[in-house]
Design an enzyme around this catalytic site. Structure first.
Site, PDB file in Angstrom:
ATOM      1  N   CYS A  15       0.852  -1.191   0.000  1.00 56.74           N
ATOM      2  CA  CYS A  15       0.000   0.000   0.000  1.00 56.74           C
ATOM      3  C   CYS A  15       0.887   1.240   0.000  1.00 56.74           C
ATOM      4  O   CYS A  15       2.113   1.158   0.095  1.00 56.74           O
ATOM      5  CB  CYS A  15      -0.935   0.019   1.211  1.00 56.74           C
ATOM      6  SG  CYS A  15      -0.069   0.249   2.782  1.00 56.74           S
ATOM      7  N   CYS A  30       3.331   1.698   2.882  1.00 58.52           N
ATOM      8  CA  CYS A  30       4.620   1.010   2.753  1.00 58.52           C
ATOM      9  C   CYS A  30       5.627   1.932   2.082  1.00 58.52           C
ATOM     10  O   CYS A  30       6.784   2.038   2.504  1.00 58.52           O
ATOM     11  CB  CYS A  30       4.472  -0.269   1.922  1.00 58.52           C
ATOM     12  SG  CYS A  30       3.453  -1.548   2.678  1.00 58.52           S
ATOM     13  N   ASP A  89       7.183  32.239 -28.653  1.00 58.64           N
ATOM     14  CA  ASP A  89       8.270  32.695 -29.512  1.00 58.64           C
ATOM     15  C   ASP A  89       7.721  32.668 -30.946  1.00 58.64           C
ATOM     16  O   ASP A  89       6.695  32.037 -31.218  1.00 58.64           O
ATOM     17  CB  ASP A  89       9.460  31.748 -29.365  1.00 58.64           C
ATOM     18  CG  ASP A  89      10.562  32.058 -30.353  1.00 58.64           C
ATOM     19  OD1 ASP A  89      10.939  33.231 -30.468  1.00 58.64           O
ATOM     20  OD2 ASP A  89      11.018  31.120 -31.033  1.00 58.64           O
ATOM     21  N   ASP A 113      11.604  27.420 -28.849  1.00 59.64           N
ATOM     22  CA  ASP A 113      12.363  26.306 -29.417  1.00 59.64           C
ATOM     23  C   ASP A 113      13.846  26.596 -29.585  1.00 59.64           C
ATOM     24  O   ASP A 113      14.614  25.698 -29.943  1.00 59.64           O
ATOM     25  CB  ASP A 113      11.784  25.931 -30.794  1.00 59.64           C
ATOM     26  CG  ASP A 113      12.140  26.965 -31.846  1.00 59.64           C
ATOM     27  OD1 ASP A 113      12.020  28.171 -31.555  1.00 59.64           O
ATOM     28  OD2 ASP A 113      12.554  26.566 -32.944  1.00 59.64           O
ATOM     29  N   ASP A 150      15.692  31.198 -26.295  1.00 58.20           N
ATOM     30  CA  ASP A 150      14.455  31.071 -25.509  1.00 58.20           C
ATOM     31  C   ASP A 150      14.690  30.371 -24.172  1.00 58.20           C
ATOM     32  O   ASP A 150      13.808  30.398 -23.305  1.00 58.20           O
ATOM     33  CB  ASP A 150      13.403  30.272 -26.286  1.00 58.20           C
ATOM     34  CG  ASP A 150      12.992  30.971 -27.574  1.00 58.20           C
ATOM     35  OD1 ASP A 150      12.858  32.200 -27.554  1.00 58.20           O
ATOM     36  OD2 ASP A 150      12.819  30.279 -28.590  1.00 58.20           O
TER      37      ASP A 150
END
Length: 722
Positions: free
Chosen positions: A16, A19, A432, A617, A621
């Site tokens: 569970c 644990c 961008d 990208d 950036d």
């Protein structure tokens, strides 16, 4: 030896979430940092200052009653085709069968005891018969729950099994004492003791089956990998070409392979010969095959649907796109969001609190409310049994696993569960321009130079080969292969973010190629894309054109409908930035911005408008992506941008951004529903049990089903309309 390397252990025996919480506490005591233990994935990840301590930690976890798998330092590759993964699957099936077997055995013995409440068969009311029927169930219960309960107490974080053992054992011993003292059948509760164990075993079995479904996304991703590759061997003396079938795990970089119709691409690489249609739906979510020509990139695990090609391997093993996707999904699923840490903190004190409430229930009922000893005892047992901290522990991780798995299938990768939790709060998105809203596939329209054109091209090519900017890539593609270009040697080349690229030749001349900012001091003509300087003097300019991505306007429109404000933030000139903003219907834009200025604008937007996502990208950036509340990059972006981001949109598909936000919203909503149910259940049921409205058997059934309800609600995410 000091190390910051992440250690991953596969741990069997966790029953569970408590644990997992106990192991977390143990690892932190032993000096573990950034500890993350997942019950559902049966995995612990952490880092250690002293690698030598690892053996002691493994031994300690084993001594606590769990089992660390061999080769803990090696990160497992989730591939159901491997022998190791098949053994793991068989082991899970055996555990599942064992749990089902235990339930069926207990049901066989406890059902006759339960029926004594309704049937007049005299032999079933014989106390000796009831004891005989109870003993097998109690032995199974003590063996199954007792071990877990004892080790949880050793760790210092008592789990749900402590309550089950206390409740069932108390009812059993109470009945034995009643039998020994000859107090009559009114003091016999053998059916209560056995049905508690039986019903909780049923709940555990249903929970185990349900959890397996929440973790299925990793196995499904692993199954996408190819099993073998057709290695092209060197030509034999007779001139014939021979093919050798080898396992994909033996594939090496630069080896060449044949891929025929219906085959899976064995690994990441490039087309050397032929033309084919490739199903890249695992990367894009789109079922329409993509045409592949010579020099086109290939992704391992995608399927060649038509044609035949020869390819060269460029990435293998853990470095392939699919392996990295699996690693990201796995890391994201095991990462704990803030709301889960709150639930963990509550669960850690919940069991001792419930034991205290049970004792208090017995004392107050018997001493102050004229409740009989027997009924007061049953109320306290019901309180012990009905409590369910596991539901609180499962509320968040099950939803996160399903949500991140669904996102991965849609070509969206979250780097962590915190990102999933944060993205739904986004109020504004900053884009961008180049390579994000536009294709980044530039073409050279026109160029003028004051020096020899052949020399100009040679210098320009030698400079731009050192840049990953979309403009640079387009120039390299345009110039490579031209007959009049000769090698031009630079002793030093460096790139200045947001400005351009600088090279120094053997004679000490400095050449610079970049944006209008290079020449703004001595010319007002900002209409060109790239300017080239020699020793600070303008010698050439280039005009280039970029096309808008077909889904840019659709993406912005979808975000507007969701009530999210959009901005355009670009280093490009005013006129080009304004044109793109107008076409995609972005009302707010910023042009001519350097990386530092982009960073400042992101900070201002966060302060004025709230949680802000940045989509980009390029290298320039990266600072803004890192500064934004959530950084979003495209899979065809630079590695720096991808590393700085929190969400990756595969195949550069911008239209997946609204889907990512919708999945985030749905996941967070599910988490809130799960936590509400878990807390509401306990707040409602514990008083019901304490006031005598819930007998121990009904309490056991309610407790068992509460976990299943939480997991079932999480599984709805797989098919929920967004």
């Amino acid at each position: 030896m000091e190390t910051d390397e992440k250690i991953i252990l596969q741990i069997n025996g966790m029953t569970c979430t408590n644990c997992a919480l106990g192991i977390t506490k143990f690892l932190e005591k032993k000096g573990g940092k950034d500890v993350n233990v997942s019950f559902a994935n049966a995995e612990a990840s952490f880092s250690l200052e002293e690698q030598a301590e690892l053996d002691k930690i493994v031994e300690g976890i084993n001594n606590l009653g769990f089992k660390v798998q061999d080769d803990p330092d090696e990160e497992e590759d989730i591939d159901p085709n491997t022998e190791q993964e098949q053994q793991k699957q068989e082991q899970n099936e055996m555990q599942e069968l064992s749990l089902l077997s235990k339930f069926l055995i207990c049901l066989t013995f406890s059902l006759p005891l339960f029926l004594t409440m309704f049937l007049p068969f005299e032999f079933l009311h014989n106390t000796a018969v009831q004891i005989a029927l109870s003993i097998p169930v109690m032995v199974i219960g003590w063996a199954h729950f007792g071990k877990s309960a004892w080790y949880s107490l050793k760790i210092g974080v008592p789990n749900m099994d402590v309550l089950i053992v206390l409740g069932s054992t108390a009812a059993f011993i109470y009945s034995l004492v009643g039998y020994t003292l000859g107090l009559g059948h009114d003091f016999m509760f053998f059916e209560t003791a056995t049905m508690i164990i039986t019903l909780v075993l049923l709940g555990n079995y249903l929970e185990q089956r349900s959890v397996e479904q929440t973790t299925s996304s990793l196995a499904e991703l692993g199954s996408l990998k190819a099993e073998e590759a057709k290695l092209i061997l060197p030509p034999s003396p007779d001139g014939l070409q021979h093919i050798k079938h080898i396992p994909v795990k033996e594939v090496q970089i630069n080896q060449e392979f044949l891929v025929n119709e219906g085959d899976k691409i064995p690994t990441d690489g490039v087309v050397l010969w032929g033309k084919a249609m490739v199903d890249e739906s695992l990367m894009t979510g789109e079922s329409v095959p993509v045409v592949k020509h010579i020099n086109d990139a290939l992704v391992g695990g995608t399927i060649l649907t038509f044609g035949s090609i020869k390819m060269r391997a460029e990435k293998v093993g853990k470095n392939t796109t699919l392996s990295k996707i699996i690693d990201l999904v796995k890391e994201a699923q095991t990462n704990k969001p803030k709301v889960q840490r709150i639930a963990d903190a509550v669960s850690a004190v919940f069991v001792p609190l419930v034991i205290g409430i049970a004792l208090l229930t017995f004392y107050i009922s018997y001493a102050f409310f004229d409740v009989s000893f027997q009924n007061a005892f049953l109320r306290s047992v019901a309180v012990l049994v009905v409590a369910c901290p596991c539901a609180m522990g499962l509320a968040t991780p099950t939803a996160i696993m399903v949500g991140i798995g669904r996102a991965a299938k849609n070509g969206i990768l979250f780097k962590g569960a915190n990102t999933m939790e944060t993205l739904h709060k986004i109020k504004q998105v900053v884009f961008d321009k180049t390579g994000t809203l536009t294709t980044g596939d530039f073409e050279v329209l026109k160029s003028e130079t004051a020096i020899d054109r052949s020399l100009f091209r040679s210098i320009l090519l030698s400079l731009e080969q050192h840049s990953s900017h979309p403009l640079a890539k387009a120039i390299v593609m345009e110039l490579e292969g031209m007959e009049d270009i000769k090698p031009f040697h630079f002793e030093e080349v460096r790139e200045v973010k947001g400005l351009g690229i600088i090279g120094k030749d053997e004679e000490g001349n400095t050449y610079t190629a970049g944006s209008y900012k290079l020449v703004s001091e001595f010319t007002d003509d900002d209409s060109h894309s790239i300017y080239m300087l020699k020793n600070g003097k303008l010698i050439a300019w280039i005009d280039m054109e970029d096309n808008l991505k077909k889904n840019s306007a659709l993406t912005v429109n979808a975000l507007d409908k969701m009530g999210i404000k959009t901005y355009l933030l670009s280093g490009d000139k005013e006129d080009k930035t304004a044109h793109v903003a107008d076409v995609v219907n972005i009302k707010n834009y910023y042009a001519n911005k350097l990386p530092q200025e982009k960073l400042e604008i992101i900070e201002e937007l966060k302060e004025s408008g709230g949680e802000t996502a940045m989509v980009g990208d390029g290298i320039n950036d990266a600072p803004a992506l890192a500064k934004a509340t959530v950084g979003v990059s495209l899979s065809d972006a630079t590695q720096v941008a991808i590393q700085s981001s929190d969400v990756i949109l595969l195949n550069g598909d911008l239209s997946k951004l609204p889907t990512a936000i919708k999945i985030s919203n749905a996941t967070v909503t599910t988490i809130k529903q799960n936590l509400f149910w878990a807390f509401f259940y306990n707040i409602l049921m514990i008083p019901f049990a304490a006031l005598g409205f819930l007998n121990p058997m009904l309490a056991a059934l309610a407790m068992a089903l509460s976990d299943v309800i939480v997991i079932g609600n999480s599984l709805r995410l797989k098919r929920k309309d967004l």
